[in-house]
Motif scaffolding. Structure first.
Motif, PDB file in Angstrom:
ATOM      1  N   VAL A  13      92.795 -57.968-135.543  1.00 27.11           N
ATOM      2  CA  VAL A  13      93.000 -57.157-134.414  1.00 27.11           C
ATOM      3  C   VAL A  13      94.604 -57.491-133.489  1.00 27.11           C
ATOM      4  O   VAL A  13      95.022 -56.004-132.796  1.00 27.11           O
ATOM      5  CB  VAL A  13      91.702 -57.382-133.001  1.00 27.11           C
ATOM      6  N   LEU A  14      94.517 -58.173-133.454  1.00 26.69           N
ATOM      7  CA  LEU A  14      96.018 -58.785-132.561  1.00 26.69           C
ATOM      8  C   LEU A  14      97.554 -58.088-132.989  1.00 26.69           C
ATOM      9  O   LEU A  14      97.989 -57.037-132.422  1.00 26.69           O
ATOM     10  CB  LEU A  14      96.412 -59.820-132.542  1.00 26.69           C
ATOM     11  N   PRO A  15      97.314 -57.339-134.211  1.00 29.13           N
ATOM     12  CA  PRO A  15      98.955 -56.322-134.487  1.00 29.13           C
ATOM     13  C   PRO A  15      98.295 -54.990-133.534  1.00 29.13           C
ATOM     14  O   PRO A  15      99.620 -54.107-133.052  1.00 29.13           O
ATOM     15  CB  PRO A  15      98.346 -56.529-135.908  1.00 29.13           C
ATOM     16  N   ILE A  16      97.133 -54.561-133.958  1.00 21.24           N
ATOM     17  CA  ILE A  16      96.798 -53.082-132.932  1.00 21.24           C
ATOM     18  C   ILE A  16      97.309 -53.453-131.212  1.00 21.24           C
ATOM     19  O   ILE A  16      98.100 -52.329-131.158  1.00 21.24           O
ATOM     20  CB  ILE A  16      95.554 -53.057-132.904  1.00 21.24           C
ATOM     21  N   TYR A  17      96.757 -54.557-130.744  1.00 16.84           N
ATOM     22  CA  TYR A  17      97.374 -54.654-129.103  1.00 16.84           C
ATOM     23  C   TYR A  17      99.112 -54.568-129.398  1.00 16.84           C
ATOM     24  O   TYR A  17      99.854 -54.557-128.388  1.00 16.84           O
ATOM     25  CB  TYR A  17      96.323 -55.600-128.700  1.00 16.84           C
ATOM     26  N   ALA A  18      99.570 -55.435-130.236  1.00 17.14           N
ATOM     27  CA  ALA A  18     101.354 -56.099-130.358  1.00 17.14           C
ATOM     28  C   ALA A  18     102.016 -54.820-130.487  1.00 17.14           C
ATOM     29  O   ALA A  18     102.706 -54.879-129.205  1.00 17.14           O
ATOM     30  CB  ALA A  18     101.770 -56.481-131.485  1.00 17.14           C
ATOM     31  N   ILE A  19     101.562 -53.445-130.972  1.00 11.24           N
ATOM     32  CA  ILE A  19     102.056 -52.337-131.088  1.00 11.24           C
ATOM     33  C   ILE A  19     101.928 -51.508-130.205  1.00 11.24           C
ATOM     34  O   ILE A  19     102.708 -50.926-129.045  1.00 11.24           O
ATOM     35  CB  ILE A  19     101.328 -51.287-132.144  1.00 11.24           C
ATOM     36  N   ILE A  20     100.290 -51.324-128.742  1.00  8.91           N
ATOM     37  CA  ILE A  20     100.388 -51.105-127.691  1.00  8.91           C
ATOM     38  C   ILE A  20     101.143 -51.572-126.723  1.00  8.91           C
ATOM     39  O   ILE A  20     101.757 -50.822-126.042  1.00  8.91           O
ATOM     40  CB  ILE A  20      98.577 -51.355-128.106  1.00  8.91           C
ATOM     41  N   ALA A  21     101.281 -52.670-126.884  1.00  7.27           N
ATOM     42  CA  ALA A  21     102.491 -53.446-125.912  1.00  7.27           C
ATOM     43  C   ALA A  21     103.864 -53.332-125.903  1.00  7.27           C
ATOM     44  O   ALA A  21     104.444 -52.641-124.796  1.00  7.27           O
ATOM     45  CB  ALA A  21     102.438 -55.283-126.410  1.00  7.27           C
ATOM     46  N   SER A  22     104.212 -52.783-127.698  1.00  4.48           N
ATOM     47  CA  SER A  22     105.505 -51.988-127.835  1.00  4.48           C
ATOM     48  C   SER A  22     105.830 -50.690-126.873  1.00  4.48           C
ATOM     49  O   SER A  22     106.861 -51.239-126.397  1.00  4.48           O
ATOM     50  CB  SER A  22     105.920 -52.487-129.293  1.00  4.48           C
ATOM     51  N   PRO A 205     101.375 -46.336-136.706  1.00  2.77           N
ATOM     52  CA  PRO A 205     102.243 -47.398-134.901  1.00  2.77           C
ATOM     53  C   PRO A 205     102.723 -45.427-133.958  1.00  2.77           C
ATOM     54  O   PRO A 205     102.609 -46.674-132.787  1.00  2.77           O
ATOM     55  CB  PRO A 205     103.476 -47.735-135.644  1.00  2.77           C
ATOM     56  N   VAL A 206     103.196 -44.926-133.947  1.00  4.96           N
ATOM     57  CA  VAL A 206     103.562 -43.962-133.931  1.00  4.96           C
ATOM     58  C   VAL A 206     102.314 -43.793-132.354  1.00  4.96           C
ATOM     59  O   VAL A 206     102.722 -43.443-130.470  1.00  4.96           O
ATOM     60  CB  VAL A 206     103.788 -43.040-134.041  1.00  4.96           C
ATOM     61  N   ASN A 207     101.591 -43.191-132.751  1.00 10.42           N
ATOM     62  CA  ASN A 207     100.020 -43.416-131.555  1.00 10.42           C
ATOM     63  C   ASN A 207      99.680 -44.606-130.863  1.00 10.42           C
ATOM     64  O   ASN A 207      99.471 -44.398-129.923  1.00 10.42           O
ATOM     65  CB  ASN A 207      99.117 -42.435-132.600  1.00 10.42           C
ATOM     66  N   LEU A 208      99.604 -45.569-131.551  1.00 16.32           N
ATOM     67  CA  LEU A 208      99.590 -46.729-130.924  1.00 16.32           C
ATOM     68  C   LEU A 208     100.011 -47.040-129.572  1.00 16.32           C
ATOM     69  O   LEU A 208      99.758 -47.239-128.991  1.00 16.32           O
ATOM     70  CB  LEU A 208      99.289 -47.610-131.406  1.00 16.32           C
ATOM     71  N   MET A 209     101.628 -46.315-129.918  1.00 16.20           N
ATOM     72  CA  MET A 209     103.108 -46.500-129.060  1.00 16.20           C
ATOM     73  C   MET A 209     102.637 -45.449-127.784  1.00 16.20           C
ATOM     74  O   MET A 209     103.134 -46.206-126.660  1.00 16.20           O
ATOM     75  CB  MET A 209     104.237 -46.688-129.680  1.00 16.20           C
ATOM     76  N   LEU A 210     102.035 -44.421-128.422  1.00 11.55           N
ATOM     77  CA  LEU A 210     102.032 -43.137-127.016  1.00 11.55           C
ATOM     78  C   LEU A 210     100.698 -43.738-126.620  1.00 11.55           C
ATOM     79  O   LEU A 210     100.982 -43.654-125.057  1.00 11.55           O
ATOM     80  CB  LEU A 210     101.664 -41.899-127.681  1.00 11.55           C
ATOM     81  N   PHE A 211      99.890 -44.830-126.670  1.00  9.74           N
ATOM     82  CA  PHE A 211      98.648 -44.963-125.914  1.00  9.74           C
ATOM     83  C   PHE A 211      99.372 -45.950-125.079  1.00  9.74           C
ATOM     84  O   PHE A 211      99.101 -45.809-123.722  1.00  9.74           O
ATOM     85  CB  PHE A 211      98.086 -45.285-127.005  1.00  9.74           C
TER      86      PHE A 211
END
Length: 314
Positions: A13-22, A205-211
């Motif tokens: 799960v951590l990579p998902i949250y890392a992208i959101i955090a970025s 990654p782009v949509n997670l970053m927008l999140f």
């Protein structure tokens, strides 16, 4: 997919949250300015995501069956509708009323992040798997309920909106299923598939970053509604997952459909509820607080529910 250790599940799960955090970091330092959100969102949702969807649907043998595909969509509709209903009961128990956060609470707690969180998680746990195509088809059913019942509730609109049917991702699913059902996917060349793969690889990654940028824009730590956030988190990450995971023991479904139910039980709340609440005069701060709380607690609950569900399915 066999049983995973607690550590392995958490690390997945951590990579998902890392992208959101970025994405949150990029917003704070000004790399992603609010003025560019509209353009970036259109590219992410209307271009890269349809490519991602088509690539994952093509040559997915399970989706060649019309009945199986429709069953997958209906399952998405049923789970989302039931979850909203249970959350409405939870809101009534809290004695929330329209005007003080009831609608925002119900939709936020009731609708899981069936989009990019689950898609990203499946891509990590089951790479090069046909299962991603099933998730994308399932999501059409979730969309049908969220953008009708959910939209009607959170916006206090007088009629349902089906404008989402005009969006690229939904058309991509319908086009992909049509190609699969008719066998026309066999005539799509490798060059087209390579294009879809490369372009679609940007979508998650782009949509997670927008999140992540939305979290920065909407989060107000000074006005935390602790009681509502605790109740919403309990519903989204404990009560609803328990109902879905336990249903795996008696529902007469195939293992792929049971796996779909299991994956949906793992997701935190979706941020789109906060977007609608902000746009239609709801309580977006409540929605964002519940979403962040469910994201945080999912680091613990996700491995537990995942492994329990896998034991039941296997």
């Amino acid at each position: 997919m066999n049983e995973l250790s607690f550590t392995a599940s958490m690390l997945a799960v951590l990579p998902i949250y890392a992208i959101i955090a970025s994405g949150s970091f990029a917003r704070k330092v000004g790399w992603i300015a609010p003025a560019g959100d509209s353009t970036l969102m259109k590219v992410a949702v209307e271009l890269t995501l349809p490519c991602f969807i088509l690539y994952n649907l093509l040559e997915n043998d399970k989706l060649r069956s019309v009945s199986f595909s429709i069953s997958t969509i209906v399952l998405g509709m049923a789970i989302t509708a039931i979850s909203i209903f249970v959350s409405w009961i939870g809101g009534k128990i809290l004695r929330l009323k329209v005007g003080d956060g009831l609608r925002t609470f119900v939709v936020t707690a009731g609708v899981q992040n069936y989009g990019f969180f689950i898609i990203a998680l499946v891509a990590i746990l089951m790479p090069n798997s046909e299962f991603t195509g099933l998730v994308l088809t399932f999501n059409v059913g979730c969309d049908l309920i969220f953008w009708s019942v959910g939209f009607l509730m959170i916006s206090n609109a007088k009629k349902m909106s089906f404008d989402f049917l005009k969006k690229g991702p939904v058309w991509a699913v319908f086009l992909g299923l049509f190609l699969m059902w008719t066998g026309l996917d066999k005539y799509i060349g490798d060059s087209v598939k390579i294009f879809l793969k490369l372009m679609g690889g940007v979508a998650i990654p782009v949509n997670l970053m927008l999140f992540g940028t939305l979290i920065v824009d909407m989060l107000d730590l000074k006005k935390i509604a602790w009681k509502i956030v605790l109740a919403g988190t309990t519903l989204r990450m404990l009560i609803l997952p328990a109902m879905l995971v336990l249903s795996l023991t008696f529902l007469p479904l195939s293992n792929p459909l049971k796996m779909l139910i299991l994956m949906q039980s793992l997701a935190p709340s979706g941020v789109m509820s906060a977007v609608l609440a902000k746009h239609f005069g709801g309580h977006p701060h409540i929605s964002v607080q519940i979403t962040i709380a469910t994201c945080a607690i999912s680091l613990i609950t996700l491995p537990l529910w995942l492994n329990l569900g896998l034991k039941i399915i296997n």
